[in-house]
Design a protein around this motif. Structure first.
Motif, PDB file in Angstrom:
ATOM      1  N   ASN A  19      13.627  -0.141  -7.655  1.00  0.00           N
ATOM      2  CA  ASN A  19      12.735  -0.024  -9.233  1.00  0.00           C
ATOM      3  C   ASN A  19      11.321   0.422  -9.087  1.00  0.00           C
ATOM      4  O   ASN A  19      11.115   1.250  -9.827  1.00  0.00           O
ATOM      5  CB  ASN A  19      12.978  -1.306  -9.864  1.00  0.00           C
ATOM      6  N   LYS A  20      10.753  -0.295  -8.223  1.00  0.00           N
ATOM      7  CA  LYS A  20       9.001   0.081  -8.144  1.00  0.00           C
ATOM      8  C   LYS A  20       8.924   1.347  -7.688  1.00  0.00           C
ATOM      9  O   LYS A  20       7.967   2.213  -8.000  1.00  0.00           O
ATOM     10  CB  LYS A  20       8.452  -0.891  -7.360  1.00  0.00           C
ATOM     11  N   LEU A  21       9.923   1.643  -6.656  1.00  0.00           N
ATOM     12  CA  LEU A  21       9.672   3.041  -6.009  1.00  0.00           C
ATOM     13  C   LEU A  21       9.951   4.210  -7.194  1.00  0.00           C
ATOM     14  O   LEU A  21       9.114   4.966  -7.243  1.00  0.00           O
ATOM     15  CB  LEU A  21      10.816   3.338  -4.999  1.00  0.00           C
ATOM     16  N   THR A  22      10.979   3.902  -8.051  1.00  0.00           N
ATOM     17  CA  THR A  22      11.243   4.959  -9.137  1.00  0.00           C
ATOM     18  C   THR A  22      10.070   4.684 -10.423  1.00  0.00           C
ATOM     19  O   THR A  22       9.549   6.075 -10.649  1.00  0.00           O
ATOM     20  CB  THR A  22      12.571   4.618  -9.786  1.00  0.00           C
ATOM     21  N   LYS A  23       9.645   3.763 -10.406  1.00  0.00           N
ATOM     22  CA  LYS A  23       8.461   3.653 -11.460  1.00  0.00           C
ATOM     23  C   LYS A  23       7.244   3.827 -11.199  1.00  0.00           C
ATOM     24  O   LYS A  23       6.453   4.685 -11.834  1.00  0.00           O
ATOM     25  CB  LYS A  23       8.788   2.268 -12.149  1.00  0.00           C
ATOM     26  N   TYR A  24       6.868   3.659  -9.677  1.00  0.00           N
ATOM     27  CA  TYR A  24       5.251   3.863  -9.636  1.00  0.00           C
ATOM     28  C   TYR A  24       5.124   4.682  -8.335  1.00  0.00           C
ATOM     29  O   TYR A  24       4.028   4.936  -7.891  1.00  0.00           O
ATOM     30  CB  TYR A  24       4.849   2.477  -9.354  1.00  0.00           C
ATOM     31  N   GLY A  25       6.286   5.069  -7.655  1.00  0.00           N
ATOM     32  CA  GLY A  25       6.382   5.764  -6.224  1.00  0.00           C
ATOM     33  C   GLY A  25       5.503   6.999  -6.431  1.00  0.00           C
ATOM     34  O   GLY A  25       4.492   7.058  -5.406  1.00  0.00           O
ATOM     35  N   GLN A  26       5.637   7.726  -7.099  1.00  0.00           N
ATOM     36  CA  GLN A  26       4.848   9.108  -7.042  1.00  0.00           C
ATOM     37  C   GLN A  26       3.440   8.930  -7.641  1.00  0.00           C
ATOM     38  O   GLN A  26       2.543   9.568  -6.825  1.00  0.00           O
ATOM     39  CB  GLN A  26       5.543  10.039  -8.163  1.00  0.00           C
TER      40      GLN A  26
ATOM     41  N   GLY B 289       8.291  -5.012   0.065  1.00  0.00           N
ATOM     42  CA  GLY B 289       7.803  -5.200  -1.161  1.00  0.00           C
ATOM     43  C   GLY B 289       8.043  -3.779  -2.155  1.00  0.00           C
ATOM     44  O   GLY B 289       7.808  -3.989  -3.282  1.00  0.00           O
ATOM     45  N   VAL B 290       8.376  -2.888  -1.659  1.00  0.00           N
ATOM     46  CA  VAL B 290       8.564  -1.552  -2.486  1.00  0.00           C
ATOM     47  C   VAL B 290      10.206  -1.537  -2.718  1.00  0.00           C
ATOM     48  O   VAL B 290      10.956  -0.877  -1.887  1.00  0.00           O
ATOM     49  CB  VAL B 290       8.038  -0.276  -2.076  1.00  0.00           C
ATOM     50  N   GLY B 291      10.630  -1.926  -3.781  1.00  0.00           N
ATOM     51  CA  GLY B 291      11.965  -1.633  -3.924  1.00  0.00           C
ATOM     52  C   GLY B 291      12.430  -0.632  -4.864  1.00  0.00           C
ATOM     53  O   GLY B 291      11.646   0.278  -5.136  1.00  0.00           O
TER      54      GLY B 291
ATOM     55  N   GLU C 150       9.228   7.503   3.078  1.00  0.00           N
ATOM     56  CA  GLU C 150       8.315   6.577   3.703  1.00  0.00           C
ATOM     57  C   GLU C 150       7.923   5.238   2.945  1.00  0.00           C
ATOM     58  O   GLU C 150       7.556   4.055   3.557  1.00  0.00           O
ATOM     59  CB  GLU C 150       7.001   7.463   4.115  1.00  0.00           C
ATOM     60  N   LEU C 151       7.524   5.673   1.479  1.00  0.00           N
ATOM     61  CA  LEU C 151       7.068   4.591   0.835  1.00  0.00           C
ATOM     62  C   LEU C 151       8.047   3.342   0.685  1.00  0.00           C
ATOM     63  O   LEU C 151       7.960   2.235   0.707  1.00  0.00           O
ATOM     64  CB  LEU C 151       6.619   5.258  -0.597  1.00  0.00           C
ATOM     65  N   ALA C 152       9.474   3.764   0.648  1.00  0.00           N
ATOM     66  CA  ALA C 152      10.533   2.897   0.505  1.00  0.00           C
ATOM     67  C   ALA C 152      10.813   2.169   1.601  1.00  0.00           C
ATOM     68  O   ALA C 152      11.236   0.971   1.491  1.00  0.00           O
ATOM     69  CB  ALA C 152      11.807   3.768   0.040  1.00  0.00           C
ATOM     70  N   THR C 153      10.252   2.419   2.618  1.00  0.00           N
ATOM     71  CA  THR C 153      10.236   1.526   3.899  1.00  0.00           C
ATOM     72  C   THR C 153       9.270   0.475   4.180  1.00  0.00           C
ATOM     73  O   THR C 153       9.264  -0.285   4.810  1.00  0.00           O
ATOM     74  CB  THR C 153      10.207   2.446   5.135  1.00  0.00           C
TER      75      THR C 153
ATOM     76  N   ILE D 184       1.974  -5.720  -9.876  1.00  0.00           N
ATOM     77  CA  ILE D 184       3.104  -4.945  -9.656  1.00  0.00           C
ATOM     78  C   ILE D 184       3.507  -5.181  -8.098  1.00  0.00           C
ATOM     79  O   ILE D 184       4.647  -5.388  -7.953  1.00  0.00           O
ATOM     80  CB  ILE D 184       2.761  -3.482  -9.836  1.00  0.00           C
ATOM     81  N   PHE D 185       2.434  -5.046  -7.229  1.00  0.00           N
ATOM     82  CA  PHE D 185       2.637  -5.530  -5.827  1.00  0.00           C
ATOM     83  C   PHE D 185       1.885  -6.346  -5.430  1.00  0.00           C
ATOM     84  O   PHE D 185       0.575  -6.793  -5.898  1.00  0.00           O
ATOM     85  CB  PHE D 185       2.182  -4.128  -4.988  1.00  0.00           C
ATOM     86  N   HIS D 186       2.331  -7.226  -4.446  1.00  0.00           N
ATOM     87  CA  HIS D 186       1.453  -8.261  -3.734  1.00  0.00           C
ATOM     88  C   HIS D 186       0.411  -7.677  -2.882  1.00  0.00           C
ATOM     89  O   HIS D 186       0.591  -6.544  -2.407  1.00  0.00           O
ATOM     90  CB  HIS D 186       2.524  -9.292  -2.935  1.00  0.00           C
TER      91      HIS D 186
END
Length: 46
Positions: A31-38, A27-29, A21-24, A2-4
């Protein structure tokens, strides 16, 4: 994968507390923010 590794290292170093903060993190775009962020934030908070 999922992430490098570099992205995971940056998350571990910066320890973001919010989705904004995670969005900054490189490598966290959107789509990944929405799917895995929380899940990532919840794991960091443990």
């Amino acid at each position: 994968m999922i992430f490098h590794d570099a992205t995971l290292r940056e998350i571990a170093t910066r320890v973001p507390a919010t989705l904004a903060e995670l969005a900054t993190v490189s490598g966290v775009g959107e789509n990944k923010l929405t799917k895995y962020g929380q899940q990532i934030l919840d794991t960091l908070a443990e």
